[in-house]
Scaffold this motif. Structure first.
Motif, PDB file in Angstrom:
ATOM      1  N   SER A 137       0.850  -1.183   0.000  1.00  0.00           N
ATOM      2  CA  SER A 137       0.000   0.000   0.000  1.00  0.00           C
ATOM      3  C   SER A 137       0.886   1.234   0.000  1.00  0.00           C
ATOM      4  CB  SER A 137      -0.891  -0.017   1.247  1.00  0.00           C
ATOM      5  OG  SER A 137      -1.750   1.088   1.254  1.00  0.00           O
ATOM      6  N   ASP A 138       0.507   2.222  -0.800  1.00  0.00           N
ATOM      7  CA  ASP A 138       1.269   3.464  -0.785  1.00  0.00           C
ATOM      8  C   ASP A 138       0.335   4.650  -0.657  1.00  0.00           C
ATOM      9  OD1 ASP A 138       0.199   3.752  -3.311  1.00  0.00           O
ATOM     10  OD2 ASP A 138       2.089   4.046  -4.319  1.00  0.00           O
ATOM     11  N   ARG A 139       0.936   5.719  -0.257  1.00  0.00           N
ATOM     12  CA  ARG A 139       0.227   6.964  -0.049  1.00  0.00           C
ATOM     13  C   ARG A 139       1.145   8.057  -0.584  1.00  0.00           C
ATOM     14  NH1 ARG A 139      -1.524   7.849   5.963  1.00  0.00           N
ATOM     15  NH2 ARG A 139      -3.134   6.394   5.409  1.00  0.00           N
ATOM     16  N   ILE A 140       0.597   9.151  -1.051  1.00  0.00           N
ATOM     17  CA  ILE A 140       1.431  10.199  -1.640  1.00  0.00           C
ATOM     18  C   ILE A 140       2.497  10.664  -0.657  1.00  0.00           C
ATOM     19  CG2 ILE A 140       1.415  12.605  -2.392  1.00  0.00           C
ATOM     20  CD1 ILE A 140      -1.011  11.995  -4.016  1.00  0.00           C
ATOM     21  N   ILE A 141       2.157  10.844   0.610  1.00  0.00           N
ATOM     22  CA  ILE A 141       3.125  11.354   1.573  1.00  0.00           C
ATOM     23  C   ILE A 141       3.895  10.229   2.248  1.00  0.00           C
ATOM     24  CG2 ILE A 141       3.398  12.653   3.718  1.00  0.00           C
ATOM     25  CD1 ILE A 141       1.032  14.373   2.769  1.00  0.00           C
ATOM     26  N   GLU A 142       3.202   9.192   2.689  1.00  0.00           N
ATOM     27  CA  GLU A 142       3.876   8.111   3.409  1.00  0.00           C
ATOM     28  C   GLU A 142       3.147   6.799   3.162  1.00  0.00           C
ATOM     29  OE1 GLU A 142       4.867   6.801   7.989  1.00  0.00           O
ATOM     30  OE2 GLU A 142       4.276   8.832   7.575  1.00  0.00           O
ATOM     31  N   GLY A 143       3.879   5.785   2.717  1.00  0.00           N
ATOM     32  CA  GLY A 143       3.310   4.474   2.478  1.00  0.00           C
ATOM     33  C   GLY A 143       3.406   3.602   3.719  1.00  0.00           C
ATOM     34  N   SER A 144       3.172   2.316   3.537  1.00  0.00           N
ATOM     35  CA  SER A 144       3.236   1.373   4.640  1.00  0.00           C
ATOM     36  C   SER A 144       4.236   0.281   4.303  1.00  0.00           C
ATOM     37  CB  SER A 144       1.865   0.748   4.877  1.00  0.00           C
ATOM     38  OG  SER A 144       1.966  -0.320   5.792  1.00  0.00           O
ATOM     39  N   PRO A 145       5.005  -0.186   5.295  1.00  0.00           N
ATOM     40  CA  PRO A 145       5.926  -1.292   5.030  1.00  0.00           C
ATOM     41  C   PRO A 145       5.226  -2.652   4.988  1.00  0.00           C
ATOM     42  CG  PRO A 145       6.117  -0.596   7.306  1.00  0.00           C
ATOM     43  CD  PRO A 145       5.158   0.354   6.637  1.00  0.00           C
ATOM     44  N   LYS A 146       3.934  -2.711   5.302  1.00  0.00           N
ATOM     45  CA  LYS A 146       3.220  -3.989   5.256  1.00  0.00           C
ATOM     46  C   LYS A 146       3.157  -4.467   3.809  1.00  0.00           C
ATOM     47  CE  LYS A 146       0.324  -3.072   9.249  1.00  0.00           C
ATOM     48  NZ  LYS A 146      -1.039  -2.943   9.741  1.00  0.00           N
ATOM     49  N   ASN A 147       3.485  -5.730   3.595  1.00  0.00           N
ATOM     50  CA  ASN A 147       3.490  -6.267   2.240  1.00  0.00           C
ATOM     51  C   ASN A 147       3.345  -7.774   2.286  1.00  0.00           C
ATOM     52  OD1 ASN A 147       6.317  -7.640   1.873  1.00  0.00           O
ATOM     53  ND2 ASN A 147       6.696  -5.740   2.985  1.00  0.00           N
ATOM     54  N   SER A 148       3.118  -8.350   1.117  1.00  0.00           N
ATOM     55  CA  SER A 148       3.041  -9.798   0.976  1.00  0.00           C
ATOM     56  C   SER A 148       3.557 -10.139  -0.415  1.00  0.00           C
ATOM     57  CB  SER A 148       1.593 -10.261   1.140  1.00  0.00           C
ATOM     58  OG  SER A 148       1.483 -11.662   1.006  1.00  0.00           O
ATOM     59  N   VAL A 149       4.131 -11.341  -0.559  1.00  0.00           N
ATOM     60  CA  VAL A 149       4.725 -11.738  -1.826  1.00  0.00           C
ATOM     61  C   VAL A 149       4.277 -13.151  -2.192  1.00  0.00           C
ATOM     62  CG1 VAL A 149       6.865 -12.647  -0.828  1.00  0.00           C
ATOM     63  CG2 VAL A 149       6.890 -11.684  -3.131  1.00  0.00           C
ATOM     64  N   SER A 150       4.186 -13.407  -3.494  1.00  0.00           N
ATOM     65  CA  SER A 150       3.858 -14.732  -4.002  1.00  0.00           C
ATOM     66  C   SER A 150       4.706 -14.981  -5.242  1.00  0.00           C
ATOM     67  CB  SER A 150       2.372 -14.809  -4.362  1.00  0.00           C
ATOM     68  OG  SER A 150       2.011 -16.121  -4.768  1.00  0.00           O
ATOM     69  N   ALA A 151       5.029 -16.233  -5.512  1.00  0.00           N
ATOM     70  CA  ALA A 151       5.851 -16.568  -6.667  1.00  0.00           C
ATOM     71  C   ALA A 151       5.186 -17.676  -7.482  1.00  0.00           C
ATOM     72  CB  ALA A 151       7.236 -17.019  -6.215  1.00  0.00           C
ATOM     73  N   VAL A 152       5.339 -17.578  -8.807  1.00  0.00           N
ATOM     74  CA  VAL A 152       4.789 -18.573  -9.723  1.00  0.00           C
ATOM     75  C   VAL A 152       5.926 -19.070 -10.611  1.00  0.00           C
ATOM     76  CG1 VAL A 152       3.167 -19.000 -11.618  1.00  0.00           C
ATOM     77  CG2 VAL A 152       2.534 -17.441  -9.761  1.00  0.00           C
ATOM     78  N   ALA A 153       6.249 -20.356 -10.483  1.00  0.00           N
ATOM     79  CA  ALA A 153       7.264 -20.953 -11.361  1.00  0.00           C
ATOM     80  C   ALA A 153       6.665 -21.105 -12.749  1.00  0.00           C
ATOM     81  CB  ALA A 153       7.697 -22.309 -10.820  1.00  0.00           C
ATOM     82  N   ILE A 154       7.422 -20.752 -13.752  1.00  0.00           N
ATOM     83  CA  ILE A 154       6.949 -20.878 -15.134  1.00  0.00           C
ATOM     84  C   ILE A 154       7.274 -22.283 -15.605  1.00  0.00           C
ATOM     85  CG2 ILE A 154       7.131 -19.985 -17.472  1.00  0.00           C
ATOM     86  CD1 ILE A 154       8.062 -17.309 -16.192  1.00  0.00           C
ATOM     87  N   GLU A 155       6.248 -23.124 -15.619  1.00  0.00           N
ATOM     88  CA  GLU A 155       6.410 -24.529 -16.005  1.00  0.00           C
ATOM     89  C   GLU A 155       6.399 -24.645 -17.521  1.00  0.00           C
ATOM     90  OE1 GLU A 155       6.891 -27.002 -13.841  1.00  0.00           O
ATOM     91  OE2 GLU A 155       6.625 -25.732 -12.077  1.00  0.00           O
ATOM     92  N   LYS A 156       7.355 -25.376 -18.060  1.00  0.00           N
ATOM     93  CA  LYS A 156       7.422 -25.533 -19.515  1.00  0.00           C
ATOM     94  C   LYS A 156       6.306 -26.436 -20.045  1.00  0.00           C
ATOM     95  CE  LYS A 156      12.238 -24.453 -20.077  1.00  0.00           C
ATOM     96  NZ  LYS A 156      12.104 -23.104 -20.515  1.00  0.00           N
ATOM     97  N   ASN A 157       6.047 -27.543 -19.387  1.00  0.00           N
ATOM     98  CA  ASN A 157       5.010 -28.470 -19.824  1.00  0.00           C
ATOM     99  C   ASN A 157       3.896 -28.488 -18.778  1.00  0.00           C
ATOM    100  OD1 ASN A 157       6.409 -29.316 -22.155  1.00  0.00           O
ATOM    101  ND2 ASN A 157       7.703 -30.621 -20.873  1.00  0.00           N
ATOM    102  N   TRP A 158       3.024 -27.508 -18.835  1.00  0.00           N
ATOM    103  CA  TRP A 158       1.973 -27.394 -17.837  1.00  0.00           C
ATOM    104  C   TRP A 158       0.825 -28.319 -18.181  1.00  0.00           C
ATOM    105  CZ3 TRP A 158      -3.174 -25.807 -17.721  1.00  0.00           C
ATOM    106  CH2 TRP A 158      -3.688 -25.596 -16.431  1.00  0.00           C
ATOM    107  N   MET A 159       0.343 -29.045 -17.190  1.00  0.00           N
ATOM    108  CA  MET A 159      -0.812 -29.924 -17.355  1.00  0.00           C
ATOM    109  C   MET A 159      -1.812 -29.600 -16.259  1.00  0.00           C
ATOM    110  SD  MET A 159      -0.148 -31.959 -19.916  1.00  0.00           S
ATOM    111  CE  MET A 159      -1.110 -33.428 -19.732  1.00  0.00           C
ATOM    112  N   PRO A 160      -3.095 -29.491 -16.604  1.00  0.00           N
ATOM    113  CA  PRO A 160      -4.104 -29.186 -15.574  1.00  0.00           C
ATOM    114  C   PRO A 160      -4.299 -30.327 -14.606  1.00  0.00           C
ATOM    115  CG  PRO A 160      -5.142 -29.497 -17.722  1.00  0.00           C
ATOM    116  CD  PRO A 160      -3.667 -29.631 -17.911  1.00  0.00           C
TER     117      PRO A 160
END
Length: 160
Positions: A137-160
């Motif tokens: 989250s950001d704000r023009i004057i001051e943002g927040s250090p709260k954050n979250s991250v996610s990663a997605v591996a790019i699979e070459k042979n993806w199967m459902p």
């Protein structure tokens, strides 16, 4: 003199519109749970939303975020907290057309009437062939250090 403020507001609106180009305008609400009962107006909630990466077909992100209720929240005047979490998944074959720019905004949502925005940005870890999504989250004057991250591996042979 009345035209100067109008021109400034028009310029600000154009800048905001230009900044959000390419980012989804909305997310699909998956569900929500109440966290605080409010006598008047809607309850405070945690909302779960889904959006597809606009430049990477085959990736969907699920975002949970706080939504302030009450009278102010009911009329859109409340400021939501900066609490959010993200989980992104491969939901189909990933096709990357062209080069991805690190830090591209893939989702934005205003979380107050003015100046506060929840954003999701994407990075491409080329060494590991992984897409990394960061919500903050950001704000023009001051943002927040709260954050979250996610990663997605790019699979070459993806199967459902």
């Amino acid at each position: 003199m009345n035209t100067i403020p109008r021109l400034s507001l028009s310029a600000a609106a154009l800048l905001l519109a230009a900044a959000s180009l390419g980012a989804p305008l909305h997310a699909e609400e998956i569900g929500s749970v109440s966290t605080v009962f409010k006598m008047l107006g809607p309850n405070d909630k945690i909302v779960v939303e889904a959006f597809d990466d606009p430049k990477v077909p085959g990736v969907t992100c699920y975002l949970s975020r706080a939504k302030t209720g009450g009278i102010k929240g009911g009329v859109g005047l409340a400021e939501d907290t900066s609490d959010a979490a993200i989980a992104c998944r491969q939901v189909g074959p990933i096709r990357i057309d062209g080069k991805l720019k690190d830090g591209d905004v893939v989702f934005q949502k205003d979380t107050s009437l003015l100046f506060k925005t929840l954003q999701v940005v994407r990075f491409h870890d080329r060494k590991r062939n992984v897409l990394v999504y960061l919500v903050y989250s950001d704000r023009i004057i001051e943002g927040s250090p709260k954050n979250s991250v996610s990663a997605v591996a790019i699979e070459k042979n993806w199967m459902p």
